[in-house]
Design a protein around this motif. Structure first.
Motif, PDB file in Angstrom:
ATOM      1  N   THR A 103       0.833  -1.199   0.000  1.00  0.00           N
ATOM      2  CA  THR A 103       0.000   0.000   0.000  1.00  0.00           C
ATOM      3  C   THR A 103       0.871   1.253   0.000  1.00  0.00           C
ATOM      4  O   THR A 103       0.556   2.229  -0.695  1.00  0.00           O
ATOM      5  CB  THR A 103      -0.959  -0.013   1.205  1.00  0.00           C
ATOM      6  N   ARG A 104       1.958   1.238   0.747  1.00  0.00           N
ATOM      7  CA  ARG A 104       2.907   2.372   0.729  1.00  0.00           C
ATOM      8  C   ARG A 104       3.448   2.598  -0.671  1.00  0.00           C
ATOM      9  O   ARG A 104       3.525   3.732  -1.152  1.00  0.00           O
ATOM     10  CB  ARG A 104       4.082   2.114   1.674  1.00  0.00           C
ATOM     11  N   LEU A 105       3.827   1.512  -1.346  1.00  0.00           N
ATOM     12  CA  LEU A 105       4.322   1.627  -2.720  1.00  0.00           C
ATOM     13  C   LEU A 105       3.231   2.155  -3.632  1.00  0.00           C
ATOM     14  O   LEU A 105       3.471   3.062  -4.441  1.00  0.00           O
ATOM     15  CB  LEU A 105       4.843   0.278  -3.220  1.00  0.00           C
ATOM     16  N   ALA A 106       2.030   1.630  -3.524  1.00  0.00           N
ATOM     17  CA  ALA A 106       0.918   2.073  -4.372  1.00  0.00           C
ATOM     18  C   ALA A 106       0.632   3.561  -4.164  1.00  0.00           C
ATOM     19  O   ALA A 106       0.433   4.305  -5.133  1.00  0.00           O
ATOM     20  CB  ALA A 106      -0.332   1.244  -4.089  1.00  0.00           C
ATOM     21  N   ASN A 107       0.630   4.005  -2.927  1.00  0.00           N
ATOM     22  CA  ASN A 107       0.401   5.426  -2.643  1.00  0.00           C
ATOM     23  C   ASN A 107       1.514   6.291  -3.229  1.00  0.00           C
ATOM     24  O   ASN A 107       1.255   7.362  -3.781  1.00  0.00           O
ATOM     25  CB  ASN A 107       0.243   5.667  -1.147  1.00  0.00           C
ATOM     26  N   PHE A 108       2.742   5.813  -3.121  1.00  0.00           N
ATOM     27  CA  PHE A 108       3.863   6.526  -3.731  1.00  0.00           C
ATOM     28  C   PHE A 108       3.668   6.619  -5.245  1.00  0.00           C
ATOM     29  O   PHE A 108       3.874   7.672  -5.848  1.00  0.00           O
ATOM     30  CB  PHE A 108       5.187   5.822  -3.403  1.00  0.00           C
ATOM     31  N   MET A 109       3.281   5.511  -5.863  1.00  0.00           N
ATOM     32  CA  MET A 109       3.083   5.492  -7.315  1.00  0.00           C
ATOM     33  C   MET A 109       2.002   6.475  -7.743  1.00  0.00           C
ATOM     34  O   MET A 109       2.142   7.166  -8.763  1.00  0.00           O
ATOM     35  CB  MET A 109       2.751   4.074  -7.784  1.00  0.00           C
ATOM     36  N   LYS A 110       0.921   6.557  -6.980  1.00  0.00           N
ATOM     37  CA  LYS A 110      -0.146   7.501  -7.296  1.00  0.00           C
ATOM     38  C   LYS A 110       0.366   8.936  -7.229  1.00  0.00           C
ATOM     39  O   LYS A 110       0.106   9.747  -8.125  1.00  0.00           O
ATOM     40  CB  LYS A 110      -1.321   7.321  -6.330  1.00  0.00           C
ATOM     41  N   THR A 111       1.097   9.246  -6.178  1.00  0.00           N
ATOM     42  CA  THR A 111       1.643  10.594  -6.010  1.00  0.00           C
ATOM     43  C   THR A 111       2.650  10.907  -7.104  1.00  0.00           C
ATOM     44  O   THR A 111       2.632  12.001  -7.683  1.00  0.00           O
ATOM     45  CB  THR A 111       2.301  10.737  -4.622  1.00  0.00           C
ATOM     46  N   PHE A 112       3.511   9.969  -7.415  1.00  0.00           N
ATOM     47  CA  PHE A 112       4.516  10.175  -8.456  1.00  0.00           C
ATOM     48  C   PHE A 112       3.829  10.455  -9.797  1.00  0.00           C
ATOM     49  O   PHE A 112       4.224  11.364 -10.530  1.00  0.00           O
ATOM     50  CB  PHE A 112       5.462   8.975  -8.563  1.00  0.00           C
ATOM     51  N   ARG A 113       2.827   9.686 -10.091  1.00  0.00           N
ATOM     52  CA  ARG A 113       2.094   9.900 -11.348  1.00  0.00           C
ATOM     53  C   ARG A 113       1.473  11.285 -11.394  1.00  0.00           C
ATOM     54  O   ARG A 113       1.582  12.003 -12.384  1.00  0.00           O
ATOM     55  CB  ARG A 113       1.019   8.820 -11.513  1.00  0.00           C
ATOM     56  N   THR A 114       0.803  11.673 -10.316  1.00  0.00           N
ATOM     57  CA  THR A 114       0.174  12.997 -10.251  1.00  0.00           C
ATOM     58  C   THR A 114       1.198  14.109 -10.476  1.00  0.00           C
ATOM     59  O   THR A 114       0.941  15.067 -11.191  1.00  0.00           O
ATOM     60  CB  THR A 114      -0.520  13.195  -8.882  1.00  0.00           C
ATOM     61  N   ASN A 115       2.365  13.948  -9.890  1.00  0.00           N
ATOM     62  CA  ASN A 115       3.392  14.982  -9.965  1.00  0.00           C
ATOM     63  C   ASN A 115       4.197  14.968 -11.255  1.00  0.00           C
ATOM     64  O   ASN A 115       4.938  15.920 -11.530  1.00  0.00           O
ATOM     65  CB  ASN A 115       4.356  14.864  -8.784  1.00  0.00           C
ATOM     66  N   ASN A 116       4.092  13.905 -12.055  1.00  0.00           N
ATOM     67  CA  ASN A 116       4.963  13.765 -13.226  1.00  0.00           C
ATOM     68  C   ASN A 116       4.249  13.499 -14.542  1.00  0.00           C
ATOM     69  O   ASN A 116       4.896  13.241 -15.543  1.00  0.00           O
ATOM     70  CB  ASN A 116       5.987  12.663 -12.969  1.00  0.00           C
ATOM     71  N   GLN A 117       2.946  13.557 -14.546  1.00  0.00           N
ATOM     72  CA  GLN A 117       2.210  13.290 -15.786  1.00  0.00           C
ATOM     73  C   GLN A 117       2.302  14.446 -16.744  1.00  0.00           C
ATOM     74  O   GLN A 117       2.352  15.564 -16.441  1.00  0.00           O
ATOM     75  CB  GLN A 117       0.756  12.982 -15.486  1.00  0.00           C
TER      76      GLN A 117
END
Length: 117
Positions: A103-117
């Protein structure tokens, strides 16, 4: 020791249940990312132990993947670099990795996507 731990944790059936839950969480996030994260493996034969994906499109974007790995490391999410022969990202989610870790990884991935799309 491992077999004792598996028995204590609820048996092989419980390990299977957890494995499905963890991998499903990551695969759903990847599949629903509109191509930001891409998994090159047919869904019928995807691993529940090693979830591989590219960042920034089907072939990956080296700069985004490097930024992903650097940011993940800063968050304490380690050893995500893909195999040297294929690159990309590889999340190994063996039995000792908890749903909270995934879940920590998934949350990181969501944030990374939001910040880098």
């Amino acid at each position: 020791e491992t077999l004792r731990w598996v028995k204590k944790e609820g048996s092989v059936k419980e390990m299977e249940r957890r494995s499905k839950e963890k991998s499903s969480l990551l695969y759903a996030l990847i599949d629903e990312s509109n191509g930001f994260y891409c998994n090159p493996v047919d869904s019928a034969v995807r691993s529940r132990m090693n979830v591989v994906f590219r960042v920034g499109g089907k072939s990956g974007n080296e700069d985004l993947e490097k930024a992903f790995l650097d940011a993940a490391t800063k968050e304490g999410l380690l050893s995500l670099k893909g195999h040297r022969s294929v690159g990309g990202i590889r999340a190994s989610i063996y039995n000792a990795i908890t749903i909270n870790d995934v879940t920590r990884l998934a949350n990181f991935m969501k944030t990374f996507r939001t910040n880098n799309q």
